[in-house]
Scaffold this motif. Sequence first.
Motif, short mmCIF file in Angstrom:
data_model
loop_
_atom_site.label_atom_id
_atom_site.label_comp_id
_atom_site.label_asym_id
_atom_site.label_seq_id
_atom_site.Cartn_x
_atom_site.Cartn_y
_atom_site.Cartn_z
N GLY A 77 0.78 -1.23 0.00
CA GLY A 77 0.00 0.00 0.00
C GLY A 77 0.80 1.28 0.00
N TYR A 78 2.13 1.21 -0.10
CA TYR A 78 2.91 2.43 -0.10
C TYR A 78 4.12 2.27 -1.04
CZ TYR A 78 6.68 0.32 2.62
OH TYR A 78 7.72 -0.48 3.04
N ALA A 79 4.71 3.41 -1.39
CA ALA A 79 5.95 3.42 -2.17
C ALA A 79 6.87 4.46 -1.55
CB ALA A 79 5.66 3.77 -3.63
N VAL A 80 8.17 4.22 -1.68
CA VAL A 80 9.18 5.19 -1.26
C VAL A 80 9.92 5.62 -2.53
CG1 VAL A 80 11.21 5.63 0.17
CG2 VAL A 80 9.45 4.04 0.96
N ASP A 81 9.86 6.91 -2.83
CA ASP A 81 10.47 7.45 -4.05
C ASP A 81 11.51 8.51 -3.70
OD1 ASP A 81 8.70 5.88 -5.43
OD2 ASP A 81 7.39 7.53 -6.04
N ASP A 82 12.58 8.53 -4.49
CA ASP A 82 13.53 9.63 -4.45
C ASP A 82 13.26 10.52 -5.65
OD1 ASP A 82 14.82 8.94 -2.14
OD2 ASP A 82 16.58 8.07 -3.09
N ILE A 83 13.01 11.79 -5.41
CA ILE A 83 12.64 12.73 -6.46
C ILE A 83 13.62 13.90 -6.45
CG2 ILE A 83 10.83 14.23 -7.38
CD1 ILE A 83 8.79 12.52 -5.87
N VAL A 84 14.22 14.17 -7.60
CA VAL A 84 15.08 15.34 -7.74
C VAL A 84 14.26 16.46 -8.35
CG1 VAL A 84 17.12 16.34 -8.85
CG2 VAL A 84 17.20 14.00 -7.96
N VAL A 85 14.20 17.59 -7.66
CA VAL A 85 13.46 18.75 -8.17
C VAL A 85 14.39 19.94 -8.29
CG1 VAL A 85 11.28 17.95 -7.18
CG2 VAL A 85 12.74 19.53 -5.87
N GLU A 86 14.08 20.81 -9.21
CA GLU A 86 14.86 22.04 -9.41
C GLU A 86 13.96 23.22 -9.10
OE1 GLU A 86 18.03 22.85 -12.73
OE2 GLU A 86 16.06 23.48 -13.48
N VAL A 87 14.49 24.16 -8.32
CA VAL A 87 13.73 25.36 -7.95
C VAL A 87 14.64 26.57 -8.09
CG1 VAL A 87 12.19 24.17 -6.34
CG2 VAL A 87 14.36 25.09 -5.50
N ALA A 88 14.03 27.73 -8.10
CA ALA A 88 14.80 28.96 -8.18
C ALA A 88 15.63 29.13 -6.91
CB ALA A 88 13.86 30.15 -8.35
N ARG A 89 16.86 29.62 -7.09
CA ARG A 89 17.72 29.86 -5.94
C ARG A 89 17.03 30.83 -4.98
NH1 ARG A 89 22.82 28.63 -5.03
NH2 ARG A 89 23.08 27.98 -7.22
N GLY A 90 17.10 30.50 -3.71
CA GLY A 90 16.43 31.32 -2.71
C GLY A 90 15.12 30.72 -2.24
N SER A 91 14.60 29.74 -3.00
CA SER A 91 13.37 29.06 -2.56
C SER A 91 13.65 28.26 -1.30
CB SER A 91 12.86 28.13 -3.66
OG SER A 91 12.54 28.84 -4.82
N LEU A 92 12.74 28.26 -0.37
CA LEU A 92 12.94 27.58 0.90
C LEU A 92 12.57 26.10 0.79
CD1 LEU A 92 11.46 30.23 3.36
CD2 LEU A 92 13.88 29.80 2.82
N PRO A 93 13.44 25.21 1.29
CA PRO A 93 13.11 23.77 1.28
C PRO A 93 11.79 23.47 1.96
CG PRO A 93 15.42 24.10 1.85
CD PRO A 93 14.77 25.46 1.84
N ASP A 94 11.45 24.25 3.00
CA ASP A 94 10.19 24.01 3.71
C ASP A 94 8.98 24.16 2.79
OD1 ASP A 94 11.59 23.56 6.00
OD2 ASP A 94 11.08 25.44 6.99
N THR A 95 9.13 25.01 1.76
CA THR A 95 8.03 25.19 0.82
C THR A 95 7.77 23.90 0.05
OG1 THR A 95 8.64 27.51 0.53
CG2 THR A 95 7.22 26.55 -1.15
N LEU A 96 8.84 23.17 -0.30
CA LEU A 96 8.70 21.90 -1.00
C LEU A 96 8.06 20.85 -0.10
CD1 LEU A 96 12.21 21.79 -2.75
CD2 LEU A 96 10.01 22.28 -3.84
N ILE A 97 8.48 20.84 1.16
CA ILE A 97 7.91 19.88 2.10
C ILE A 97 6.42 20.11 2.27
CG2 ILE A 97 7.95 19.08 4.50
CD1 ILE A 97 10.93 19.78 4.56
#
Length: 227
Positions: free
Chosen positions: A44-64
């Motif tokens: 019932g679940y999957a664990v994925d590693d995802i590489v994302v690109e964002v503008a410099r200065g974007s906060l990691p908390d926003t992605l979370i």
Amino acid sequence: MSDVSYLLRVYLADRPGSLGLLAVSLGSVGADILSLDVVERGEGYAVDDIVVEVARGSLPDTLITAAENVDGVRVDSIRPYTGVLETHRELELVDEIASADGPRRLQVLVDNAPRVLRVSWSTIITAGGDGVIQLFASSSAPETRLTRVDFLPIGAATQLDPDAAWVPQSWRDSDTRMAAAPVGVAADGVATKALLLGRSGGPDFRPSEIARIGYLSRIVTTVLALS
């Protein structure tokens, strides 16, 4: 201003549409998915590693926050990442090791293991008369050396206890998660040399990752024996 990349490890419900909803939610905060690797699948679940690109200065908390706004998604870890996930990375590494001159093969292994296995650093160690001998190391290996190990000799790939007595305090302070696997010709089913991998700040090694490390170490051992 250049963009930056992050590697997210996410748990998500293994049901149709989950990944699409996650992609849409990440896109809503300006994240561009560069690549995805399925680390593990369970009931019932999957664990994925995802590489994302964002503008410099974007906060990691926003992605979370964006990821966890999707029902059934939990972010296990996020860290800066250079490059994209490579589908055939282990096979390419084995080919490079087999093509290298004999004395360089283990150095090729530790130089490339951080990229291939998505860890912070790698070394090859053995127990010596006066403690631990570091035979080979990646350029990112910690300056603090081991003075003892409790897992040698080693018979199979395994995750190590990050709070064990032999772990240097500086490694504990950086919340380093570790795994090890036998390297070289084994005697009585165990090896006196080990590939030691460190992941500063986590996450823990998943069972599927330990299995992958074990496969790689056994193939490398076979290559070394044949040479």
